[in-house]
Design a protein around this motif. Structure first.
Motif, short mmCIF file in Angstrom:
data_model
loop_
_atom_site.label_atom_id
_atom_site.label_comp_id
_atom_site.label_asym_id
_atom_site.label_seq_id
_atom_site.Cartn_x
_atom_site.Cartn_y
_atom_site.Cartn_z
N ALA A 47 -70.74 15.64 -4.15
CA ALA A 47 -70.67 16.86 -3.34
C ALA A 47 -72.03 17.16 -2.74
CB ALA A 47 -70.19 18.04 -4.17
N VAL A 48 -72.02 17.62 -1.48
CA VAL A 48 -73.23 18.08 -0.80
C VAL A 48 -72.94 19.48 -0.27
CG1 VAL A 48 -74.86 17.69 1.08
CG2 VAL A 48 -73.87 15.74 -0.13
N TYR A 49 -73.83 20.44 -0.60
CA TYR A 49 -73.64 21.82 -0.13
C TYR A 49 -74.88 22.26 0.64
CZ TYR A 49 -72.65 26.79 0.05
OH TYR A 49 -72.42 28.07 0.50
N LYS A 50 -74.67 22.75 1.87
CA LYS A 50 -75.76 23.23 2.72
C LYS A 50 -75.94 24.72 2.51
CE LYS A 50 -75.01 19.72 6.30
NZ LYS A 50 -74.72 19.46 7.74
N PHE A 51 -77.02 25.07 1.79
CA PHE A 51 -77.32 26.49 1.56
C PHE A 51 -77.72 27.17 2.87
CE2 PHE A 51 -78.28 24.29 -2.45
CZ PHE A 51 -77.44 24.97 -3.31
N THR A 52 -78.52 26.44 3.66
CA THR A 52 -78.90 26.90 5.00
C THR A 52 -78.87 25.68 5.91
OG1 THR A 52 -81.28 26.46 4.81
CG2 THR A 52 -80.49 28.56 3.92
N ASP A 53 -79.27 25.85 7.15
CA ASP A 53 -79.32 24.70 8.05
C ASP A 53 -80.42 23.72 7.66
OD1 ASP A 53 -77.24 25.71 9.48
OD2 ASP A 53 -78.47 26.57 11.07
N VAL A 54 -81.29 24.11 6.75
CA VAL A 54 -82.40 23.26 6.34
C VAL A 54 -82.27 22.81 4.89
CG1 VAL A 54 -84.90 23.16 5.98
CG2 VAL A 54 -83.98 24.28 8.01
N ILE A 55 -81.84 23.70 4.00
CA ILE A 55 -81.80 23.42 2.57
C ILE A 55 -80.39 23.03 2.15
CG2 ILE A 55 -82.27 24.30 0.26
CD1 ILE A 55 -84.71 24.17 1.98
N SER A 56 -80.29 21.96 1.35
CA SER A 56 -79.00 21.54 0.80
C SER A 56 -79.19 21.00 -0.61
CB SER A 56 -78.35 20.47 1.69
OG SER A 56 -79.14 19.30 1.73
N GLY A 57 -78.13 21.00 -1.36
CA GLY A 57 -78.12 20.43 -2.70
C GLY A 57 -77.03 19.39 -2.81
N PHE A 58 -77.18 18.45 -3.73
CA PHE A 58 -76.17 17.42 -3.90
C PHE A 58 -76.03 17.06 -5.37
CE2 PHE A 58 -80.13 15.07 -3.43
CZ PHE A 58 -80.02 14.03 -4.35
N ALA A 59 -74.86 16.58 -5.72
CA ALA A 59 -74.59 16.14 -7.09
C ALA A 59 -73.52 15.05 -7.03
CB ALA A 59 -74.11 17.29 -7.95
N GLN A 60 -73.61 14.09 -7.95
CA GLN A 60 -72.62 13.01 -7.98
C GLN A 60 -72.46 12.46 -9.39
OE1 GLN A 60 -71.82 9.84 -4.84
NE2 GLN A 60 -73.04 8.66 -6.28
N TYR A 61 -71.20 12.26 -9.76
CA TYR A 61 -70.88 11.52 -10.97
C TYR A 61 -70.27 10.20 -10.54
CZ TYR A 61 -68.09 9.77 -14.86
OH TYR A 61 -67.54 8.97 -15.82
N SER A 62 -70.74 9.09 -11.08
CA SER A 62 -70.22 7.79 -10.69
C SER A 62 -70.17 6.86 -11.89
CB SER A 62 -71.08 7.16 -9.58
OG SER A 62 -72.41 6.98 -10.02
N GLN A 63 -69.25 5.90 -11.82
CA GLN A 63 -69.08 4.92 -12.87
C GLN A 63 -69.48 3.54 -12.37
OE1 GLN A 63 -64.86 5.57 -13.71
NE2 GLN A 63 -65.39 6.69 -15.57
N GLY A 64 -70.02 2.76 -13.27
CA GLY A 64 -70.40 1.39 -12.95
C GLY A 64 -69.64 0.40 -13.82
N PHE A 65 -69.50 -0.82 -13.30
CA PHE A 65 -68.72 -1.84 -13.99
C PHE A 65 -69.30 -3.20 -13.65
CE2 PHE A 65 -65.15 -4.89 -13.34
CZ PHE A 65 -64.76 -5.05 -14.66
N GLY A 66 -69.55 -4.01 -14.68
CA GLY A 66 -70.09 -5.35 -14.45
C GLY A 66 -69.46 -6.37 -15.37
N THR A 67 -68.86 -7.41 -14.79
CA THR A 67 -68.26 -8.46 -15.61
C THR A 67 -69.35 -9.35 -16.19
OG1 THR A 67 -68.02 -9.86 -13.65
CG2 THR A 67 -66.14 -8.49 -14.28
N PRO A 68 -69.10 -9.95 -17.35
CA PRO A 68 -70.09 -10.86 -17.94
C PRO A 68 -70.34 -12.06 -17.03
CG PRO A 68 -68.40 -10.27 -19.54
CD PRO A 68 -67.91 -9.80 -18.21
N ASP A 69 -71.59 -12.49 -16.95
CA ASP A 69 -71.93 -13.69 -16.21
C ASP A 69 -71.36 -14.92 -16.92
OD1 ASP A 69 -75.25 -12.49 -15.50
OD2 ASP A 69 -73.37 -12.16 -14.44
N MET A 70 -71.06 -15.94 -16.13
CA MET A 70 -70.56 -17.18 -16.70
C MET A 70 -71.58 -17.78 -17.69
SD MET A 70 -67.46 -17.82 -15.57
CE MET A 70 -67.23 -16.04 -15.80
N PHE A 71 -72.85 -17.64 -17.38
CA PHE A 71 -73.86 -18.21 -18.27
C PHE A 71 -73.96 -17.41 -19.56
CE2 PHE A 71 -75.35 -20.49 -14.50
CZ PHE A 71 -75.58 -21.73 -15.05
N ALA A 72 -73.83 -16.09 -19.48
CA ALA A 72 -73.87 -15.28 -20.69
C ALA A 72 -72.70 -15.63 -21.61
CB ALA A 72 -73.84 -13.80 -20.34
N MET A 73 -71.55 -15.96 -21.02
CA MET A 73 -70.37 -16.27 -21.81
C MET A 73 -70.38 -17.70 -22.36
SD MET A 73 -67.47 -14.50 -19.37
CE MET A 73 -66.12 -14.90 -20.48
#
Length: 761
Positions: free
Chosen positions: A484-510
């Motif tokens: 989310a991004v919220y513009k308090f004024t035409d100059v000032i804004s705030g932002f926040a984000q929740y996100s998830q990451g995902f990574g499969t094992p490398d062939m060499f690690a396995m």
């Protein structure tokens, strides 16, 4: 400069920059000059957005930045980007990116949306593949997305994304009508005695556009500090190296009509390097009583790509725009190592010492087909505007590796061998994503939910070179984000984000397996689970007539973190240490970053075109490791975390656009010994006491300038490390013992310069 001094001085400057950029918020004046937050990103959301509209921290570097700052490789690219680093091991050169403490394959690298090859590092000098297949002269923009981005980019983006965008014919041609362009550019860098020549051709004939860029680069080893003293008999200079690079980028694009555009892209890059590893001559290899008499390397990397795309502006019920692309890519790393040592062929009673010459030839290759489909649809309602983006990606990747060892003299107890460290593998991956950018409250609030599903199906094949039976398993995962991004004024804004990451094992690690009797046994682990992460990022922005500023706080938590652990000694004779990649939990990274630019002409009446740029990054990470006895240690410092870094730049661009320059001051705090895990020995060159080297703090000053004596000629020059400071980068020496005699070989170049001239026709 000490850590407290850096913190007080530069955090104060950061606050001053924020205050200056927001002082006229109530006046809501339109920006008269482009700011950092006016730059456009595509990688963060899959749609074109300015940085002040994105709910996460993104850095954008343009082709203009690359030219003015004399960027020759990926290390130079992030020179002034705190929080982003590049590792360099000497032999293979600049390799992988490190973003907020996540490096190697946890950072996704793309070129025009095409995934780049994986890195592999066995800690052996003869068995490493890096990810630097990029030539800066063909790059239009680089976007660095910090933090997990799997909802948009799928697996491997658990630590962030570095997205390269190559140049198009339109970048050199007039907006409309038939046109032609040609340029020649030549440059020299004293740090590595590099000569670079680039030729560019572009043309538009009717609706057909074409472009061809060729770059040739010849270089030597990157010099260590000229005043680096040598401790004992260790080599303090860089190992001699000869490097040759060829890079070709060609494009054809055709505007069929107002709605349809198609294109063809061809890329080829090959690098050859010959290295005399003098630093290893005289050293004793593990498990051998005799030191090396000779150690030389002949390495090459090559990347080839062919791609087609189709853009359709349809404005149908299902979608407004459609873009699909199909790319074939092959990346190959070939390392040939020649070494010699004395071996005893006569036994203990009557020793006979003979010279044994050994050739090791290692090849790692990835071949892939990648299809991407991206669609957008915009819908307007009374209370909200929706911009939907959705699509799918399919990739088939084939991975191959082969290691050939030839003993030239072939003593009786040795034999030539050939084998694989991992089986042949084909990986099919499918990703489907959906995102909605919702604009509310008269464009004051933008909320962006997104979700993605990924499926991975690896298939391995054993043969005479890899005989260990393995069990294939498939992975699938749902990743979500909400920003989310919220513009308090035409100059000032705030932002926040929740996100998830995902990574499969490398062939060499396995599947990586190595057995050296009496020394080491690395066991495969096909039961590895995918890495996952949760990230929270919040920040405050200001973007107005005086400039821009962004303050960001982030917290990342990682589960099933894949690391190589020590399992103790084997019960068989001869006894060997046992290692295996395993999943570890409770890895956390937190930090704060600031970046801003202030137009000094608007703020203080300085000459028009004068600006002040500031960037600061601080982070701290803890995780689980194993000690020398194989015991799990929780809440250990993560050694991949870089020290506190600040960059301050004073720039000037004349209104005539004929000349300008920058004066950049980079300050890096010392690496606190309390932030180093002594149990994490990432290099074979750690000492027996386990006391890793903690880099001292440093400050360096660089200056670059450009001048156009006539319309079609641009002269560019730069002086780097003006004060001739001796310093080390933490990422280059982490894992090295403080008593290691070769530390000086890891110093950065002393005072050096670069020059270039470009002639445009």
């Amino acid at each position: 400069m000490s850590l407290p001094a850096i913190q007080k001085t530069h955090l104060a400057l950061a606050v001053m920059a924020v205050v200056a950029a927001t002082a006229q918020a109530e006046e809501a004046l339109p920006a008269t000059q482009a700011t950092l937050l006016d730059q456009v990103t595509v990688s963060a959301t899959r749609t074109e957005q300015t940085l002040d509209s994105v709910a996460s921290s993104v850095d954008v570097t343009t082709a203009d930045d690359i030219e003015k700052r004399m960027v020759n490789d990926i290390d130079d690219l992030v020179r002034y980007e705190p929080g982003v680093n590049v590792t360099d091991d000497g032999r293979t050169g600049a390799g992988s990116f490190n973003i907020r403490g996540m490096d190697a394959n946890r950072v996704k690298i793309t070129v025009d949306g095409v995934d780049q090859a994986k890195a592999f590092d066995s800690t052996k000098m003869f068995l490493r593949s890096q990810r630097n297949f990029i030539d800066m002269e063909s790059i239009k923009a680089v976007e660095v997305v910090k933090g997990p981005a799997s909802t948009i980019h799928g697996s491997d983006a658990i630590g962030g994304v570095v997205a390269f965008v190559t140049k198009d014919p339109a970048d050199f041609l007039k907006p409309e009508g038939d046109d032609s362009y040609a340029s020649l550019k030549g440059g020299y860098s004293s740090a590595d005695s590099a000569f670079t020549e680039t030729g560019t051709l572009a043309n538009r004939n009717g609706d057909l556009e074409s472009m061809l860029i060729y770059t040739r680069r010849d270089a030597k080893e990157t010099q260590t500090h000229s005043g680096a003293d040598v401790t004992g008999d260790a080599r303090g200079e860089a190992d001699p190296k000869d490097i040759g690079i060829n890079n070709i980028l060609g494009k054809l694009q055709y505007q069929i009509n107002d709605a349809h555009r198609v294109g063809l892209t061809a890329e080829w890059r090959k690098q050859n390097s010959d290295t005399d590893l003098k630093s290893l001559v005289g050293t004793q290899p593990q498990g051998n009583p005799s030191p090396y008499d000779k150690f030389e390397a002949d390495d090459s990397t090559e990347r080839k790509r062919l791609g087609v795309f189709h853009e359709w502006e349809a404005f149908t019920t299902a979608f407004d725009t459609l873009h699909w692309s199909l790319n074939w890519q092959e990346s190959e790393t070939n390392q040939i190592t020649v070494d010699e040592m004395k071996v005893n062929t006569g036994g203990k009673l009557k020793p006979v010492w003979e010279t044994q010459a050994r050739n090791k030839d290692y090849i790692y290759k990835e071949t892939s087909w990648q299809f991407d489909l991206n669609l957008t649809k915009e819908l307007d309602f009374k209370t909200a505007n929706h911009l939907f983006s959705y699509g799918l990606a399919f990739e088939r990747k084939e991975q191959d590796n082969l290691n050939k060892t030839t003993y030239v003299q072939n003593p009786a107890d040795e034999k030539n061998d050939i084998g694989r460290y991992a089986p042949l593998a084909t990986v099919d991956s499918v990703g489907i994503y959906f995102q909605d950018e919702i604009t509310l409250l008269n464009d004051r609030l933008t909320v962006t939910p997104g979700i993605r599903y990924d499926s991975f199906s690896p298939k391995t094949k054993t043969d005479q070179y890899y005989t260990t039976e393995v069990k294939d398993q498939s992975y699938d995962n749902w990743s979500a984000k909400l920003g989310a991004v919220y513009k308090f004024t035409d100059v000032i804004s705030g932002f926040a984000q929740y996100s998830q990451g995902f990574g499969t094992p490398d062939m060499f690690a396995m599947y990586f397996e190595e057995k050296v009797p009496g020394i080491v046994h690395v066991k495969p682990n096909p039961e590895l689970k995918p890495e996952k992460s949760d990230s929270i990022e919040v920040g405050l922005r200001a973007n107005g007539s005086l400039g821009s500023a962004e303050l960001t706080f982030f917290y990342n938590q990682y589960d099933n973190f894949i690391e190589q652990v020590y399992l103790g000694k084997s019960n068989t004779y001869p006894v060997a240490g046992i290692y295996q990649y395993q999943n570890l939990d409770d890895t956390k990274i937190k930090g704060v970053e600031f970046k801003g630019n202030l137009w000094l002409d608007e703020a203080f009446g300085a000459p028009v075109g004068t600006s002040l740029k500031t960037a600061i990054a601080w982070s701290k990470g803890r995780g689980t490791l194993t000690d020398a006895n194989g015991n799990l240690l929780e809440d250990e410092p993560l050694n991949s975390i870089a020290p506190l870094t600040a960059v301050i730049g004073l720039g000037y661009d004349a209104p005539s656009e004929n000349w300008g320059g920058e004066l950049m001051w980079t300050l890096v705090a010392e690496k606190d010994k309390d932030d180093i895990s002594q149990n994490d020995t990432a290099s074979d060159e750690t000492g027996p006491n386990g006391d890793q080297y903690a880099t001292p703090g440093y400050g360096i000053v660089d200056m670059t300038t450009y001048y156009k004596p006539i319309k079609d000629v641009t002269l560019t020059a730069g002086i780097f490390n003006i004060a001739d400071k001796k310093y080390w980068k933490w990422d280059d020496v982490r894992g090295l013992s403080s008593t290691y005699e070769g530390l000086n070989r890891y110093t950065q170049p002393g005072r050096n310069f670069s020059v270039s001239v470009k002639w445009e026709i």
